[in-house]
Scaffold this motif. Sequence first.
Motif, short mmCIF file in Angstrom:
data_model
loop_
_atom_site.label_atom_id
_atom_site.label_comp_id
_atom_site.label_asym_id
_atom_site.label_seq_id
_atom_site.Cartn_x
_atom_site.Cartn_y
_atom_site.Cartn_z
N UNK A 35 27.84 40.45 93.30
CA UNK A 35 26.91 41.57 93.15
C UNK A 35 27.00 42.19 91.75
N UNK A 36 28.20 42.29 91.22
CA UNK A 36 28.36 42.81 89.86
C UNK A 36 27.68 41.90 88.85
N UNK A 37 27.85 40.58 89.03
CA UNK A 37 27.20 39.63 88.12
C UNK A 37 25.69 39.75 88.18
N UNK A 38 25.16 39.89 89.39
CA UNK A 38 23.72 40.00 89.56
C UNK A 38 23.20 41.30 88.95
N UNK A 39 23.95 42.38 89.10
CA UNK A 39 23.54 43.66 88.53
C UNK A 39 23.44 43.61 87.01
N UNK A 40 24.24 42.75 86.37
CA UNK A 40 24.26 42.67 84.90
C UNK A 40 23.40 41.53 84.35
N UNK A 41 22.55 40.92 85.17
CA UNK A 41 21.74 39.79 84.73
C UNK A 41 20.94 40.10 83.47
N UNK A 42 20.33 41.27 83.40
CA UNK A 42 19.47 41.62 82.27
C UNK A 42 20.22 41.68 80.95
N UNK A 43 21.51 41.99 81.02
CA UNK A 43 22.29 42.18 79.81
C UNK A 43 22.92 40.90 79.28
N UNK A 44 22.85 39.81 80.04
CA UNK A 44 23.57 38.59 79.67
C UNK A 44 22.62 37.53 79.15
N UNK A 45 23.16 36.59 78.36
CA UNK A 45 22.33 35.46 77.93
C UNK A 45 21.91 34.62 79.13
N UNK A 46 20.84 33.89 79.00
CA UNK A 46 20.22 33.17 80.10
C UNK A 46 21.17 32.20 80.81
N UNK A 47 22.10 31.61 80.08
CA UNK A 47 22.99 30.61 80.69
C UNK A 47 23.89 31.21 81.77
N UNK A 48 24.34 32.42 81.57
CA UNK A 48 25.26 33.04 82.54
C UNK A 48 24.60 33.33 83.89
N UNK A 49 23.40 33.96 83.91
CA UNK A 49 22.75 34.14 85.22
C UNK A 49 22.44 32.80 85.90
N UNK A 50 22.04 31.81 85.13
CA UNK A 50 21.77 30.50 85.72
C UNK A 50 23.01 29.91 86.36
N UNK A 51 24.14 30.02 85.67
CA UNK A 51 25.40 29.51 86.22
C UNK A 51 25.78 30.25 87.49
N UNK A 52 25.58 31.55 87.49
CA UNK A 52 25.90 32.36 88.67
C UNK A 52 25.03 31.95 89.85
N UNK A 53 23.74 31.80 89.60
CA UNK A 53 22.82 31.42 90.68
C UNK A 53 23.16 30.04 91.23
N UNK A 54 23.62 29.14 90.38
CA UNK A 54 24.02 27.81 90.86
C UNK A 54 25.24 27.90 91.77
N UNK A 55 26.05 28.92 91.58
CA UNK A 55 27.22 29.10 92.44
C UNK A 55 26.85 29.60 93.83
N UNK A 56 25.79 30.40 93.93
CA UNK A 56 25.49 31.04 95.21
C UNK A 56 24.30 30.43 95.94
N UNK A 57 23.49 29.61 95.26
CA UNK A 57 22.33 28.98 95.90
C UNK A 57 22.59 27.49 96.04
N UNK A 58 22.42 27.00 97.24
CA UNK A 58 22.60 25.57 97.49
C UNK A 58 21.34 24.80 97.08
#
Length: 93
Positions: free
Chosen positions: A47-70
């Motif tokens: 949840x913390x990672x998702x809350x900070x999506x706007x502040x991070x470079x594109x690669x980090x949110x993509x990596x996070x989403x790959x961890x939680x979405x099958x």
Amino acid sequence: MEDYKRSCSNYIRTEQNNLRITKNRHFESKLKQLDISSQSSKLENILELIDCFDEKPLQEPNATLKLIIDKIVFTKTAETNLEPIIDIYWREL
């Protein structure tokens, strides 16, 4: 004959009630044995990672989403007027 039916009916009700009580006790004991602290901390971190999506470079949110979405499945059919139906399959955490 009526007494026999009544007796059988009472017996069935009693056994169903006993089964329900036993299932509830078993479920409650399993819940007490679960350690949800690790699951809670994982979810809080996500949840913390998702809350900070706007502040991070594109690669980090993509990596996070790959961890939680099958997987994500898009379906278009004539029944939906060729509008896509999106099904998101979440990973077990």
